[in-house]
Design an enzyme around this catalytic site. Structure first.
Site, PDB file in Angstrom:
ATOM      1  N   ASP A  65       0.904  -1.309  -0.005  1.00  0.00           N
ATOM      2  CA  ASP A  65       0.152  -0.081  -0.045  1.00  0.00           C
ATOM      3  C   ASP A  65       0.720   1.199   0.032  1.00  0.00           C
ATOM      4  O   ASP A  65       1.931   1.185   0.438  1.00  0.00           O
ATOM      5  CB  ASP A  65      -0.899   0.008   1.357  1.00  0.00           C
TER       6      ASP A  65
HETATM    7  C1  IPE Z   1      -4.459  -1.725  -4.447  1.00  0.00           C
HETATM    8  O1  IPE Z   1      -4.708  -0.889  -3.344  1.00  0.00           O
HETATM    9  C2  IPE Z   1      -3.174  -2.043  -4.385  1.00  0.00           C
HETATM   10  C3  IPE Z   1      -2.301  -1.415  -5.225  1.00  0.00           C
HETATM   11  C4  IPE Z   1      -1.171  -0.908  -4.557  1.00  0.00           C
HETATM   12  C5  IPE Z   1      -2.437  -1.339  -6.535  1.00  0.00           C
HETATM   13  P1  IPE Z   1      -5.944   0.334  -3.640  1.00  0.00           P
HETATM   14  O2  IPE Z   1      -5.578   1.559  -2.992  1.00  0.00           O
HETATM   15  O3  IPE Z   1      -6.225   0.566  -5.190  1.00  0.00           O
HETATM   16  O4  IPE Z   1      -7.159  -0.250  -3.182  1.00  0.00           O
HETATM   17  P2  IPE Z   1      -8.066   0.330  -1.761  1.00  0.00           P
HETATM   18  O5  IPE Z   1      -8.960   1.390  -2.721  1.00  0.00           O
HETATM   19  O6  IPE Z   1      -7.222   0.735  -0.936  1.00  0.00           O
HETATM   20  O7  IPE Z   1      -9.191  -0.796  -1.347  1.00  0.00           O
HETATM   21 MG    MG Z   2      -5.715   1.958  -0.782  1.00  0.00          MG
END
Ligand code: IPE
Ligand code: MG
Length: 240
Positions: free
Chosen positions: A30
């Site tokens: 994340d």
């Molecule tokens: C998905 O996280 C993971 C990535 C790094 C692409 P997101 O930020 O897109 O998903 P949510 O909104 O936290 O669920």
């Molecule tokens: Mg996210």
């Protein structure tokens, strides 16, 4: 893909058993922005010497296209720069890079770098690093459905012939010998899959960590692997 070298097996962190290592680890890191500021350890460096054969990282989701343009540009730029700056080390360390996802909306300069890294590393065998960009699990199932429907329409296969194996072959994770992750790791305290691999996660062991990605580090990976090695996997069967 090559399994352990003798030296690596010897240097495995204490408590980890080489024969119980997952073959395929998937990671949702994340907060890419924070990752940019504090690069720390790259996941492939943490896992390269632990006998893991496939590592899939979620770099950019199809659902992220709804974010503000400035953020999208930043993330894709970061990805392009990381690919460029890591290419030499990855190639030297015998890492094969595969990119999955819908590339139709990606900038040309990024596509060029992607083609180059895939080409340069295609014969590498130590670790396969799959980067999911413009990817989502639903997108993957959708494009697989289209592929299969087209094959039926072309008279290549009958509807009755559609089975799990055929679907597996049409999913973009067909780029690897081990399409099903044994272990999924998500950092930063979020307890969800966020449209990452879906079909492929059917029996994946999940590991969630509170730490933000840069703080997770090697010790976080070791903890995740320890936890994985203590689990009983049954795949719907009975406890043996
Ligand atoms: C998905 O996280 C993971 C990535 C790094 C692409 P997101 O930020 O897109 O998903 P949510 O909104 O936290 O669920
Ligand atoms: Mg996210």
């Amino acid at each position: 893909m090559a399994p352990f070298t003798a030296a690596e097996e010897e240097n495995l962190p204490e408590g980890l058993q080489p024969e119980l290592m997952p073959k395929h680890v998937a990671v949702i890191m994340d907060r890419n922005g924070r990752w940019a500021k504090n690069k720390g350890l790259q996941p492939w460096d943490a896992l390269r010497q632990m006998g893991i054969q496939v590592l899939t990282v979620f770099a950019f989701s199809t659902d992220n296209w709804i974010r503000p343009k400035i953020e999208i540009d930043f993330l894709l730029n970061l990805f392009e720069r990381t690919l460029k700056s890591e290419l030499e080390t990855l190639a030297k360390n015998n890492v094969r890079i595969s990119i999955i996802g819908d590339s139709s909306k990606l900038p040309k300069s990024l596509l060029k770098v992607i083609n180059e890294v895939e080409e340069v590393t295609k014969n590498n065998t130590r670790l396969q690093l799959i980067v999911a960009v413009g990817y989502s699990g639903k997108y993957d199932v959708l494009q697989a459905c289209r592929g299969i429907a087209q094959r039926v329409k072309d008279g290549e296969i009958e509807v009755e012939e559609i089975d799990e194996r055929l679907i597996e072959q049409e999913l973009e994770t067909n780029c690897t010998e081990f399409p099903y992750p044994d272990l999924l790791i998500r950092t930063s305290g979020e307890l969800r899959v966020s449209n990452f691999l879906l079909w492929q996660l059917a029996y994946t062991e999940l590991f969630f960590a509170q730490e933000l990605w840069p703080d997770f580090g090697r010790s976080g990976f070791i903890e995740a692997l320890m936890s994985f090695q203590q689990r009983q996997r049954r795949f719907g069967g009975r406890k043996s």
